[in-house]
Enzyme design. Sequence first.
Site, PDB file in Angstrom:
ATOM      1  NE  ARG A  16      -2.321  -1.337   3.532  1.00 51.95           N
ATOM      2  CZ  ARG A  16      -2.774  -1.025   4.731  1.00 51.95           C
ATOM      3  NH1 ARG A  16      -3.903  -0.348   4.854  1.00 51.95           N
ATOM      4  NH2 ARG A  16      -2.108  -1.378   5.819  1.00 51.95           N
ATOM      5  CD  GLU A  17       4.630  -0.409  -1.667  1.00 51.42           C
ATOM      6  OE1 GLU A  17       5.549  -1.213  -1.870  1.00 51.42           O
ATOM      7  OE2 GLU A  17       3.427  -0.674  -1.901  1.00 51.42           O
ATOM      8  CB  SER A 435     -17.675   3.120  11.814  1.00 49.85           C
ATOM      9  OG  SER A 435     -17.903   3.807  10.607  1.00 49.85           O
ATOM     10  CD1 TRP A 563     -18.285  -5.872  -0.777  1.00 45.35           C
ATOM     11  CD2 TRP A 563     -18.198  -4.804   1.172  1.00 45.35           C
ATOM     12  NE1 TRP A 563     -18.977  -4.697  -0.928  1.00 45.35           N
ATOM     13  CE2 TRP A 563     -18.946  -4.023   0.262  1.00 45.35           C
ATOM     14  CE3 TRP A 563     -18.018  -4.336   2.474  1.00 45.35           C
ATOM     15  CZ2 TRP A 563     -19.491  -2.780   0.599  1.00 45.35           C
ATOM     16  CZ3 TRP A 563     -18.572  -3.097   2.811  1.00 45.35           C
ATOM     17  CH2 TRP A 563     -19.290  -2.334   1.882  1.00 45.35           C
ATOM     18  CB  CYS A 645     -23.583   3.190   1.192  1.00 42.42           C
ATOM     19  SG  CYS A 645     -22.395   1.949   1.640  1.00 42.42           S
ATOM     20  CD  GLU A 667     -23.010   6.894  -0.444  1.00 41.66           C
ATOM     21  OE1 GLU A 667     -22.123   7.688  -0.747  1.00 41.66           O
ATOM     22  OE2 GLU A 667     -22.867   5.666  -0.461  1.00 41.66           O
ATOM     23  CG  HIS A 696     -17.715   8.783   0.835  1.00 40.91           C
ATOM     24  ND1 HIS A 696     -19.076   8.687   0.624  1.00 40.91           N
ATOM     25  CD2 HIS A 696     -17.301   7.536   1.164  1.00 40.91           C
ATOM     26  CE1 HIS A 696     -19.446   7.440   0.805  1.00 40.91           C
ATOM     27  NE2 HIS A 696     -18.393   6.720   1.132  1.00 40.91           N
TER      28      HIS A 696
END
EC number: 2.1.1.14
Length: 758
Positions: A16-17, A435, A563, A645, A667, A696
């Site tokens: 994930r650089e 969350s 997912w 969403c 959403e 977002h």
Amino acid sequence: MTTLHFSGFPRVGAFRELKFAQEKYWRKEISEQELLAVAKDLREKNWKHQVAANADFVAVGDFTFYDHILDLQVATGAIPARFGFDSQNLSLEQFFQLARGNKDQFAIEMTKWFDTNYHYLVPEFHADTEFKANAKHYVQQLQEAQALGLKAKPTVVGPLTFLWVGKEKGAVEFDRLSLLPKLLPVYVEILTALVEAGAEWIQIDEPALAVDLPKEWVEAYKDVYATLSKVSAKILLSTYFGSVAEHAALLKALPVDGLHIDLVRAPEQLDAFADYDKVLSAGVIDGRNIWRANLNKVLETVEPLQAKLGDRLWISSSCSLLHTPFDLSVEEKLKANKPDLYSWLAFTLQKTQELRVLKAALNEGRDSVAEELAASQAAADSRANSSEIHRADVAKRLADLPANADQRKSPFADRIKAQQAWLNLPLLPTTNIGSFPQTTEIRQARSAFKKGELSAADYEAAMKKEIALVVEEQEKLDLDVLVHGEAERNDMVEYFGELLSGFAFTQYGWVQSYGSRCVKPPIIFGDVSRPEAMTVAWSTYAQSLTKRPMKGMLTGPVTILQWSFVRNDIPRSTVCKQIALALNDEVLDLEKAGIKVIQIDEPAIREGLPLKRADWDAYLNWAGESFRLSSAGCEDSTQIHTHMCYSEFNDILPAIAAMDADVITIETSRSDMELLTAFGEFQYPNDIGPGVYDIHSPRVPTEAEVEHLLRKAIEVVPVERLWVNPDCGLKTRGWKETLEQLQVMMNVTRKLRAELAK
């Protein structure tokens, strides 16, 4: 000789650089030049991996700092005029503002790319949209690869798919296909610039061909490719995600030089192209899942093709490898703990090597790669016969389900009375989706706990402290139905997968979801069950801190399925029902423990829809049944919420209503409540909470903006059935903007409640 090429590669890097560099740049911790250097290094590494697989072309133009469709909006001058930016001279900072919003403008709407878990930024088309070519993005990457001495194939999403995935905006009604005559010359300019920069082949992606396109869109392909074929490059028209067999006659007649078809998702379509007389690119390695291919079986498909096509046979992955994690070889824990499972997997780099082996077998004979083919066969045999995968108790529970096992005890009209009797909520009840911000402290505590540097007791204390803060802040804001904030959860699917049997996890199996956001999907390799309670202790602790109702928070069966990387040896519907029954055990335990509002999130319902409408009913039936199974057996007074969403529901509203959740939150803010109109017209029967601001973006909406959206909602949904909430969970936000955003939401709610009370 068979040619090997790649359609696209993951952008974020093995570790994930790109994500970490982007986020440092956004925090002003590194310069633009430093970010550009990280990106350049990642591109070079990607190309080296493709060369190591003996590829005849490396893919260029597939790398992006955020999204390839946003790159295309810039390249065609189709960025939203509301930002006031010049697409010809767009800075990197402005590019990110298009994706993330700024103090004056909300971000471009985001939605799922076909039926994948990747999000793209939706082009905003107006009747008067003007296009202007800027091929810099593609040309620069081509020149970069050429400077390294590489033969490169630029990849560009085609004009019809580009228009198809956009939206009509503005007061004037029009059909976005009508923009094609203005768009096409711009594509010609972009392709011409690539030819002038030395491109021999150009890949043009048209995944829209795999959906049910209206007749006039299909017809448009003739003119589009008649025009584009005049550019003096060879065109590989690339299709993926499904069958294009119904368009075989059209595709064979198009004046392009080659066609790529997805033989993983739709192997049966090969027959329709048996007499194709140009280059045929066979997508034979799965670009969307992580299971190792049985290369001997693949060769049974491609060897006869090679005999027929000779040099006209190309091989590749089914689609871009963007959707797969980068490198299995770094998964040392998985290899040590689950060696059999490890041997059944292939990530991006392993898939490149599978293609290398296939190319060698085709060009030099199977004997040249006998060892690799034997290893592939051994892995396939081991998986087929593994006792780790199949469990008799899980199969029996599914088989023994009685008729109507998925139904609640009473209809919604009775349930809502029983719920309101104890909830006693005001008009426009407020809640959060789930969350709250995942702070550095939370992530550090979780990381330390996983590494064994923090004891279970200390970790629990740290999480309880966060939960107490979340409860306290919600009470201060005067929210009605509270959430515990999910501090203990790394990811809404991974958290549950770690606690369910039949799942396995990687350390570095990240894939890009959008921008810098990456997800690490679990691997569902075997039958699923719930060994013990997963959320009860956290939810009951949170409830003990407040007299207000506390929502239990679960991720729904369809979303866990969608997912995850799902086993491909039994139907997806069977896997989904197994997950639903495991979740049902949790729902009933929460209810027993006094948690009487339970949210079962299903943000992924729509993205699971098959691309062809003829296949929708079967999917929606088992998806709806799975959701209902997960909440079956609850008392009428227990209120079941769901959240969805990134979705468009207009065409599946009967199926959404049939899920029979007491409250659905959706959403809607980025689409200016567009979605809600359909719910109103359909007369959606249960309670509904449309998101009143976009989470977002870090931008704090004005009260006027939130009021505008809430008033629009009141026009469509009976006020006694309307909830008020953000668009989505607040995990990716900072605390400061979170509290400011929620305060705006509460101020507007109080104002409208007072008005409605008059």
